[in-house]
Write a protein that holds these residues in place. Sequence first.
Motif, PDB file in Angstrom:
ATOM      1  N   LEU A  12       0.388  10.966   3.181  1.00 23.62           N
ATOM      2  CA  LEU A  12      -0.372  12.219   3.181  1.00 23.62           C
ATOM      3  C   LEU A  12      -1.826  11.974   2.768  1.00 23.62           C
ATOM      4  N   LEU A  13      -2.022  11.182   1.717  1.00 26.21           N
ATOM      5  CA  LEU A  13      -3.383  10.879   1.267  1.00 26.21           C
ATOM      6  C   LEU A  13      -4.159  10.134   2.346  1.00 26.21           C
ATOM      7  N   GLU A  14      -3.495   9.197   2.997  1.00 24.25           N
ATOM      8  CA  GLU A  14      -4.149   8.448   4.069  1.00 24.25           C
ATOM      9  C   GLU A  14      -4.557   9.379   5.210  1.00 24.25           C
ATOM     10  N   THR A  15      -3.693  10.303   5.561  1.00 25.49           N
ATOM     11  CA  THR A  15      -3.976  11.249   6.639  1.00 25.49           C
ATOM     12  C   THR A  15      -5.166  12.146   6.289  1.00 25.49           C
ATOM     13  N   LEU A  16      -5.211  12.625   5.062  1.00 24.57           N
ATOM     14  CA  LEU A  16      -6.260  13.561   4.658  1.00 24.57           C
ATOM     15  C   LEU A  16      -7.611  12.887   4.403  1.00 24.57           C
ATOM     16  N   THR A  17      -7.586  11.606   4.067  1.00 24.80           N
ATOM     17  CA  THR A  17      -8.835  10.913   3.734  1.00 24.80           C
ATOM     18  C   THR A  17      -9.323   9.983   4.846  1.00 24.80           C
ATOM     19  N   ARG A  18      -8.417   9.640   5.739  1.00 19.76           N
ATOM     20  CA  ARG A  18      -8.694   8.661   6.802  1.00 19.76           C
ATOM     21  C   ARG A  18      -9.043   7.288   6.210  1.00 19.76           C
ATOM     22  N   ARG A  19      -8.435   7.001   5.082  1.00 13.33           N
ATOM     23  CA  ARG A  19      -8.638   5.713   4.406  1.00 13.33           C
ATOM     24  C   ARG A  19      -7.298   5.007   4.273  1.00 13.33           C
ATOM     25  N   ASN A  20      -7.274   3.744   4.614  1.00 10.99           N
ATOM     26  CA  ASN A  20      -6.082   2.934   4.503  1.00 10.99           C
ATOM     27  C   ASN A  20      -5.856   2.579   3.033  1.00 10.99           C
ATOM     28  N   GLY A  37       0.820  -1.209   0.000  1.00 15.11           N
ATOM     29  CA  GLY A  37       0.000   0.000   0.000  1.00 15.11           C
ATOM     30  C   GLY A  37       0.850   1.253   0.000  1.00 15.11           C
ATOM     31  N   TYR A  38       2.044   1.162   0.579  1.00 17.33           N
ATOM     32  CA  TYR A  38       2.951   2.310   0.651  1.00 17.33           C
ATOM     33  C   TYR A  38       4.161   2.120  -0.266  1.00 17.33           C
ATOM     34  N   ILE A  39       4.283   0.945  -0.821  1.00 20.45           N
ATOM     35  CA  ILE A  39       5.450   0.592  -1.619  1.00 20.45           C
ATOM     36  C   ILE A  39       5.360   1.217  -3.019  1.00 20.45           C
ATOM     37  N   ALA A  40       6.457   1.766  -3.469  1.00 23.35           N
ATOM     38  CA  ALA A  40       6.505   2.366  -4.805  1.00 23.35           C
ATOM     39  C   ALA A  40       6.402   1.263  -5.863  1.00 23.35           C
ATOM     40  N   ASN A  81      -4.771   0.039   1.770  1.00 23.98           N
ATOM     41  CA  ASN A  81      -5.008  -1.382   1.513  1.00 23.98           C
ATOM     42  C   ASN A  81      -6.483  -1.764   1.538  1.00 23.98           C
ATOM     43  N   GLU A  82      -7.378  -0.820   1.758  1.00 15.79           N
ATOM     44  CA  GLU A  82      -8.797  -1.168   1.844  1.00 15.79           C
ATOM     45  C   GLU A  82      -9.530  -1.095   0.508  1.00 15.79           C
ATOM     46  N   PHE A  83      -8.817  -0.761  -0.553  1.00 12.85           N
ATOM     47  CA  PHE A  83      -9.426  -0.666  -1.873  1.00 12.85           C
ATOM     48  C   PHE A  83      -9.298  -1.998  -2.593  1.00 12.85           C
ATOM     49  N   GLU A  84     -10.295  -2.318  -3.398  1.00 13.32           N
ATOM     50  CA  GLU A  84     -10.300  -3.600  -4.103  1.00 13.32           C
ATOM     51  C   GLU A  84     -10.242  -3.385  -5.609  1.00 13.32           C
ATOM     52  N   GLY A  85      -9.827  -4.425  -6.305  1.00  6.89           N
ATOM     53  CA  GLY A  85      -9.770  -4.354  -7.759  1.00  6.89           C
ATOM     54  C   GLY A  85      -8.693  -3.407  -8.235  1.00  6.89           C
ATOM     55  N   ASP A  86      -9.004  -2.691  -9.298  1.00  4.50           N
ATOM     56  CA  ASP A  86      -8.029  -1.777  -9.892  1.00  4.50           C
ATOM     57  C   ASP A  86      -7.988  -0.413  -9.213  1.00  4.50           C
ATOM     58  N   LEU A  87      -8.956  -0.131  -8.334  1.00  4.99           N
ATOM     59  CA  LEU A  87      -9.003   1.166  -7.670  1.00  4.99           C
ATOM     60  C   LEU A  87      -8.014   1.208  -6.507  1.00  4.99           C
ATOM     61  N   SER A  88      -7.273   2.297  -6.410  1.00  3.84           N
ATOM     62  CA  SER A  88      -6.333   2.502  -5.305  1.00  3.84           C
ATOM     63  C   SER A  88      -6.670   3.822  -4.617  1.00  3.84           C
ATOM     64  N   LEU A  89      -6.086   4.038  -3.461  1.00  2.00           N
ATOM     65  CA  LEU A  89      -6.268   5.306  -2.747  1.00  2.00           C
ATOM     66  C   LEU A  89      -5.859   6.469  -3.647  1.00  2.00           C
ATOM     67  N   LYS A  90      -4.743   6.317  -4.312  1.00  2.00           N
ATOM     68  CA  LYS A  90      -4.226   7.361  -5.210  1.00  2.00           C
ATOM     69  C   LYS A  90      -5.230   7.667  -6.328  1.00  2.00           C
ATOM     70  N   GLN A  91      -5.776   6.647  -6.958  1.00  2.00           N
ATOM     71  CA  GLN A  91      -6.743   6.846  -8.038  1.00  2.00           C
ATOM     72  C   GLN A  91      -8.034   7.461  -7.512  1.00  2.00           C
ATOM     73  N   TRP A  92      -8.506   6.989  -6.372  1.00  2.00           N
ATOM     74  CA  TRP A  92      -9.746   7.484  -5.775  1.00  2.00           C
ATOM     75  C   TRP A  92      -9.656   8.993  -5.532  1.00  2.00           C
ATOM     76  N   VAL A  93      -8.541   9.429  -4.964  1.00  2.00           N
ATOM     77  CA  VAL A  93      -8.351  10.858  -4.712  1.00  2.00           C
ATOM     78  C   VAL A  93      -8.194  11.610  -6.029  1.00  2.00           C
ATOM     79  N   SER A  94      -7.399  11.070  -6.929  1.00  2.00           N
ATOM     80  CA  SER A  94      -7.154  11.722  -8.215  1.00  2.00           C
ATOM     81  C   SER A  94      -8.448  11.947  -8.994  1.00  2.00           C
ATOM     82  N   TYR A  95      -9.329  10.961  -9.014  1.00  2.00           N
ATOM     83  CA  TYR A  95     -10.604  11.085  -9.721  1.00  2.00           C
ATOM     84  C   TYR A  95     -11.503  12.135  -9.083  1.00  2.00           C
ATOM     85  N   SER A  96     -11.290  12.423  -7.811  1.00  2.00           N
ATOM     86  CA  SER A  96     -12.160  13.339  -7.069  1.00  2.00           C
ATOM     87  C   SER A  96     -11.700  14.791  -7.097  1.00  2.00           C
TER      88      SER A  96
END
Length: 146
Positions: A55-63, A30-33, A65-80
């Motif tokens: 930083l994204l985890e801190t601002l969203t309060r989302r881990n 989840g944090y690995i490049a 590793n909790e995203f499934e499939g092709d969606l990631s925390l980075k993509q979720w924020v980027s789309y928003s």
Amino acid sequence: MVAHLSHFGISKILGDDESDLYTETLATLGYIAPEYGLDGPVSTKCDVYSYGIMLLETLTRRNPNEFEGDLSLKQWVSYSLPEAVMDVVDANLLTSTGNRLQKELDVVASIMKVALDCCAKSPARRTNMKDVVMMLQKIKIQLLAC
């Protein structure tokens, strides 16, 4: 009241007669490049990526590793960003209403943009940490001016 962040996943203790140690790279999922898993070299750009995810985890309060499939925390924020910041930001971070709330959301969006720049897929496209610090300082000044 100063936060400190560290991760020792790739730390190794070297003996007096050792200067280099080649070993299996360990990191937190989840944090690995992305290049970590591709037998790429470990570099400060890997740390920049991890910082962006944190930083994204801190601002969203989302881990991450909790995203499934092709969606990631980075993509979720980027789309928003920038229109739907309110949908992804941790509501506990927002303390204002009215015009002040919009200014806070603009600041959060700016920080999220910095975080996303840190998480660029290509290490060469990631912002270096000196620039990250300068950008965050400018955002802090913007927030204090509100």
